[in-house]
Design a protein around this motif. Structure first.
Motif, PDB file in Angstrom:
ATOM      1  N   ASP A  45       0.834  -1.208   0.000  1.00  0.00           N
ATOM      2  CA  ASP A  45       0.000   0.000   0.000  1.00  0.00           C
ATOM      3  C   ASP A  45       0.867   1.255   0.000  1.00  0.00           C
ATOM      4  O   ASP A  45       0.570   2.236  -0.692  1.00  0.00           O
ATOM      5  CB  ASP A  45      -0.913   0.006   1.227  1.00  0.00           C
ATOM      6  CG  ASP A  45      -2.035  -1.016   1.136  1.00  0.00           C
ATOM      7  OD1 ASP A  45      -2.286  -1.513   0.021  1.00  0.00           O
ATOM      8  OD2 ASP A  45      -2.651  -1.308   2.178  1.00  0.00           O
ATOM      9  N   THR A  46       1.947   1.223   0.778  1.00  0.00           N
ATOM     10  CA  THR A  46       2.846   2.373   0.846  1.00  0.00           C
ATOM     11  C   THR A  46       3.499   2.630  -0.504  1.00  0.00           C
ATOM     12  O   THR A  46       3.630   3.784  -0.935  1.00  0.00           O
ATOM     13  CB  THR A  46       3.923   2.139   1.925  1.00  0.00           C
ATOM     14  OG1 THR A  46       3.278   1.889   3.182  1.00  0.00           O
ATOM     15  CG2 THR A  46       4.840   3.334   2.056  1.00  0.00           C
ATOM     16  N   LEU A  47       3.911   1.573  -1.178  1.00  0.00           N
ATOM     17  CA  LEU A  47       4.507   1.720  -2.505  1.00  0.00           C
ATOM     18  C   LEU A  47       3.510   2.332  -3.482  1.00  0.00           C
ATOM     19  O   LEU A  47       3.871   3.178  -4.309  1.00  0.00           O
ATOM     20  CB  LEU A  47       4.986   0.359  -3.019  1.00  0.00           C
ATOM     21  CG  LEU A  47       6.145  -0.284  -2.261  1.00  0.00           C
ATOM     22  CD1 LEU A  47       6.375  -1.713  -2.745  1.00  0.00           C
ATOM     23  CD2 LEU A  47       7.415   0.538  -2.420  1.00  0.00           C
ATOM     24  N   THR A  48       2.263   1.899  -3.397  1.00  0.00           N
ATOM     25  CA  THR A  48       1.225   2.483  -4.256  1.00  0.00           C
ATOM     26  C   THR A  48       1.068   3.967  -3.971  1.00  0.00           C
ATOM     27  O   THR A  48       0.961   4.787  -4.896  1.00  0.00           O
ATOM     28  CB  THR A  48      -0.116   1.762  -4.032  1.00  0.00           C
ATOM     29  OG1 THR A  48       0.041   0.367  -4.313  1.00  0.00           O
ATOM     30  CG2 THR A  48      -1.200   2.338  -4.923  1.00  0.00           C
ATOM     31  N   SER A  49       1.064   4.326  -2.705  1.00  0.00           N
ATOM     32  CA  SER A  49       0.956   5.736  -2.315  1.00  0.00           C
ATOM     33  C   SER A  49       2.105   6.552  -2.878  1.00  0.00           C
ATOM     34  O   SER A  49       1.906   7.647  -3.418  1.00  0.00           O
ATOM     35  CB  SER A  49       0.933   5.841  -0.785  1.00  0.00           C
ATOM     36  OG  SER A  49       1.087   7.172  -0.359  1.00  0.00           O
TER      37      SER A  49
END
Length: 677
Positions: free
Chosen positions: A268-272
């Motif tokens: 999720d952090t990478l997507t953000s």
């Protein structure tokens, strides 16, 4: 609550297991992205390979987006595990114990490709898997083609690249990456899997399936990816309809983005980070759950139809290619007609030896030359030395100061070819430090050129071999603590100035545990939810690849198209291109590179030589005219008067020089090695 099959290790050998084979079906994962699909994949290739082995998968396909950058690391991880298993089996056999069951995993090389139409609108998503060496070359060349059309970090691939690649590229120069690609039509020797796009309608997906079946029947499938997001039943029914109508068999796949569900927060952090919005504002851009990981075979068997799982094994059985089949082939044009590489190298070496020793060669020097030439011939590295000689000869012909360094200085061949300037016979150096039968490693010659004129040498290499045969190695830029902290902080929605201040507090020597201390100093509560997430995600992100940059000067040059060995893409710098593997990947596959490096001190030395030549009236004054073992020079060294002197100008070196008081060149070698072993 986690599924029981993800908590209990059910993926081992199955020895002693009470579960029936129906619950633990054989399975091959054919759609899996590593963190070399930058800011998408949340696991290292090594982690994916090890997890697939633990789950007892038959095969794993690493299918990074338009990239083969991560496959070498997965290949090496599997080789290491298999080597350890062989050692364990041998130890058990020697001890008379029962042999442990050997776990094996077939690695399939592939890539995820997002096709767009002429207007740039999404067309379809394909997974291409190489079955043999020819298929691997075709896939690598297709990736190079797609990358060559776009700026660094992006690519463009169109349906015509599969149906009529010559028309899609137009008339181009023979040295262009996009020229002569008619053989890529239909991407032969590759298996193709259509992945239905979630935003596409049933009619659009059916149209794409018919398009694929029209040229790849018998080696094309339709992917069924079930992620338990509430639409699995609908998706299964729709893909079955498309499969029956198009004739494409249904095949199970996970579209894995991570090796374990615990990586979901990081994913999720990478997507953000990728979309440039805080996590709280990402909405449906985030995955609905943690299902896109490498699931156990028990879970796969419960989710997918048996026939779709069985198809994965049919695909895996058609793969015969291994990365260690790649063989490096040197340029041929360096050897004149009527000569062999060995005879021509000997001729150049002996011609250089007569210049180096104008008064004649003694028996020891001749024996040393013969020994090295025999060693080079046995290891078949003659063309490598000829390649380096050609580059150095060009530089010297243009009066570009250059100097070989490192272990190459131990070689009398390099000395005779004027690659290095130190006489290894006189210094009694061991050539085995440079090249050895025992190590079976390719030689590594680092050549420094004047930093102001190195670009002339680089462009000479491109002109001589063409951009389709010569390219720089990549350098993988990874997250360090400071950059990881900044990006994770932004993703969590923290104040930018606060994160910047904490980031600046980080020092290069700080380990991951130092983050907690800096956060505490900045006023973060140790037990707060945000602090725990920030620390954990920063630790997980450290070491992740951010992007591919260009190596400082490592060139890979091949006899045929380099793009059939490894994909090539545009670099950020104008008139540069890079391959998708870094120097470690190249070393693992025992490919050879030529290091064309830049050194500012050489520019200063050239200007000094020109000044001395002008002042003393010696037009051809050069390094060879400088008196050796000049006492005045060593007196300056003993006083630590070495500002601007390469290798011995650092404070550590200046502190050691007055204590050791070097009086000869070899004294300096020892002194430098003590400070920089």
């Amino acid at each position: 609550m986690e599924d029981l099959s993800d908590v209990i290790d059910l993926g081992g050998s199955g020895e002693g297991s009470v579960l029936s084979s129906a619950l633990l079906p054989d399975y091959a994962e054919l759609h899996c992205l590593s963190n070399f699909s930058f800011l998408r994949g949340a696991s290292h290739p090594q982690e994916l390979a090890m997890t697939a082995l633990e789950h007892g998968y038959t095969a794993l396909a690493i299918t990074d987006e338009c990239s083969l950058a991560g496959v070498v690391r997965a290949h090496v991880a599997i080789e290491d595990i298999e080597a350890a298993a062989d050692a364990e089996a041998k130890a058990a056999q020697d001890a008379g114990r029962p042999l442990p069951k050997r776990r094996t995993l077939k690695l399939i090389i592939g890539s995820e490709l997002h096709l767009t139409d002429a207007d740039g609108a999404p067309f379809c998503t394909l997974i291409a898997l190489a079955t043999n060496r020819t298929g691997y070359g075709n896939l690598s060349e297709l990736i190079s083609l797609a990358r060559s059309r776009s700026p660094k970090g992006s690519y463009r691939i169109v349906p015509e690249d599969f149906t009529d690649p010559a028309a899609s590229s137009g008339a181009l120069d023979a040295t262009d990456l996009r020229s002569d690609i008619a053989h890529l039509k239909h991407l032969p020797d590759c298996l193709l899997i259509l992945v239905p796009q979630r935003a596409a309608t049933l009619a659009e997906t059916l149209d794409r399936a018919h398009w694929l079946a029209s040229f790849a029947a018998g080696r094309a499938w339709l992917a069924l990816e079930l992620w338990q997001d509430g639409s699995d039943d609908e998706r299964l029914a729709a893909t079955r309809v498309i499969s029956e109508a198009s004739g494409l068999p249904l095949i199970a796949a996970s579209g894995a983005l991570m090796h374990a569900r615990s990586r979901k927060p990081l994913q999720d952090t990478l997507t953000s980070i990728r979309i440039g919005r805080p996590l709280a504002a990402c909405g449906y851009a985030l995955e609905a759950n943690a299902e896109r990981h490498l699931r156990t075979r028990l879970r796969i068997g419960a989710l997918y139809p048996k026939e779709a799982i069985a198809e994965t094994l049919k695909v895996a059985s058609r793969r015969t290619f291994r990365l260690d089949e790649l063989k490096y082939e040197y340029p041929e044009e360096l050897v004149p007609r009527g000569e062999t590489p060995a005879s021509y190298l000997r001729k150049l070496v002996m011609a250089g030896a007569l210049k180096r020793w104008p008064n004649g060669l003694d028996a020891h020097t001749i024996a040393t030359i013969d020994k090295e030439l025999e060693l080079v011939a046995d290891l078949e590295y003659e063309k490598y030395f000829l390649t380096v000689h050609d580059i150095v000869a060009f530089a010297r012909g243009r009066h570009i100061l250059c100097q070989g360094r490192g272990s190459a200085a131990n070689s009398v061949i390099c000395y005779c070819l004027y690659v290095t300037e130190i006489n290894p016979v006189e210094m009694n150096m061991l050539v085995e430090r440079f090249i050895s039968r025992a190590r079976n490693e390719p030689p590594d010659i680092d050549v420094d050129f004047e930093h102001q004129r190195r670009e002339e040498v680089i462009q000479y290499i491109y002109r001589k071999y063409g951009r389709h045969r010569a390219s720089l190695a990549a350098s993988v830029i990874t997250y360090h603590t400071r950059s990881a902290l900044k990006d994770v902080g932004r993703a969590l929605g923290l104040d930018a100035s606060l994160i910047e201040r904490i980031g600046k507090s980080q020092q290069w020597w700080d380990g991951p545990s130092a983050v907690a201390g800096y956060l505490k100093e900045a006023g973060f509560k140790e037990d707060s939810h945000v602090t725990r997430h920030l620390i954990r995600l920063t630790r997980e992100l450290r070491g992740f690849p951010r992007y591919l940059s260009q190596h400082v000067g490592g060139f890979v040059i091949s006899r045929e198209r380099l793009s059939r060995l490894v994909p090539i893409e545009n670099a950020a710098m104008k008139d540069r291109c890079v391959i998708q593997w870094d120097k470690d990947d190249i070393d693992q596959l025992k490919l050879l590179k030529v290091d064309v490096l830049a050194l500012g001190m050489l520019s200063a030395i050239r200007r000094a030589l020109e000044f001395v030549a002008l002042r003393r009236g010696i037009p051809d004054f050069g390094v060879s005219h400088i008196r050796r073992e000049d006492k005045a020079v060593y007196e300056m060294c003993c006083r630590a008067d070495t500002v601007g002197v390469f290798q011995i100008e650092s404070r550590a070196q200046q502190g050691m020089l007055p204590r050791l008081r070097p009086q000869t060149y070899y004294d300096l070698v020892i002194e430098v090695a003590i400070v920089r072993p």
